[in-house]
Design an enzyme around this catalytic site. Sequence first.
Site: not given
Length: 401
Positions: A157, A160, A215, A286, A363
Amino acid sequence: MILLLIRQCITHKVFRVTPTNPHHLKWLKQLGRQKHYDFWKEPTALHRPADVMVHPSKVELMMTSLLDLKMNHYVTIDDVQRQIDDQGSAKTKSESDFEDYMNYGQMEDWLSYTVSICGSRCELINLGQSYEGRNIWIVKISTGGIKRGIWLDAGIHAREWLAHHTGLYIIDRFVHDYGVDPDVDFILEHYDVYILPVVNPDGYVYTWTDDRMWRKTRNPHNGYDTNPCTGADANRNYDFKWMLIGASNDSCDNTYAGPFAHSEPETALIRDYIFNGNWEAYFALHTYGQLWLLPWGYTADDPPTYDELMRVANIGASALTEVYGTRYTVGSSADILYESSGTSRDWAYGHPQAQIPYAFTLELRDKSNFVMPPDQILPTAIETWTGFKASIIAIINGPTK
């Protein structure tokens, strides 16, 4: 100057909203189909918070609507553009400088230099080209012999940025800490390590030149949609439970899964490389949320090796916390984040030609923001590196007898 959320934009706000009844959830999902609303965290279930960036022209309407609906909400970011501006602009970097963000050209230079000083232990592999013709680079770190592989990728993405730079930092540590850090030596005795720090280079470049919040990929998908929007969510594009849940068939949505599985050259290249290797573990980096995610995303059912995956993930997350006190939540994606299908993690673990025994999504920091200031790069990278090492060592050592 760095970018440009949208050039005139100075007052985009991010709202955290929590639906508490079915009408709330339906309203939020309809909102996501409208222009000027960009969900950073999708509305997926009752009592599960969602984050949405709202265009300045819609902020007053958003606030009025939320009050009318009596929906729990608050503003997490009052001025997104100010945070983007605070990230600063690209500047000349030393080879191991992680105090500022790099653009893609600087990343390529950094990778070339870092591999050159690593010597025979490192190899810079060109996986192939993105849709717009950019090289997609993997760094392989090996001490020789025939070993199974550990795979880590980041930047699927585009917005990020913290994930991309954490991937670079992990390369940096494998290069500079060999012969110094016993954990690095131990890992490389058992495995070869492959790190792909920028899965989606076209999207990443676009976040520097046009839209910091982009994104998806940059494939226009002409011929598959009567009114196509550019790009697909590459993390919904993998050929495992593709388009089953938590993905869109609307090319204008941020979770558009593409017209078919592996329609994006970036995910097709990864698929082909993985299928030709012998792998022990797969990690995808991520942001954001501070989560250590296991399969599955497409169902709340536990994966077959749930207990072992939890053991390794908990060891990694605990080691990460010990560095700066950052706390991660550990669990299956469908349980603690949201349901999603066609993801790289589920594909790596579940596809019959991949079947990688250990597959995780991390994440990273923080809990509400893609646009992290540069002073967060190093602490995020250092704690993630510590957790990553601990989890690999836990795999090597196996369950306690």
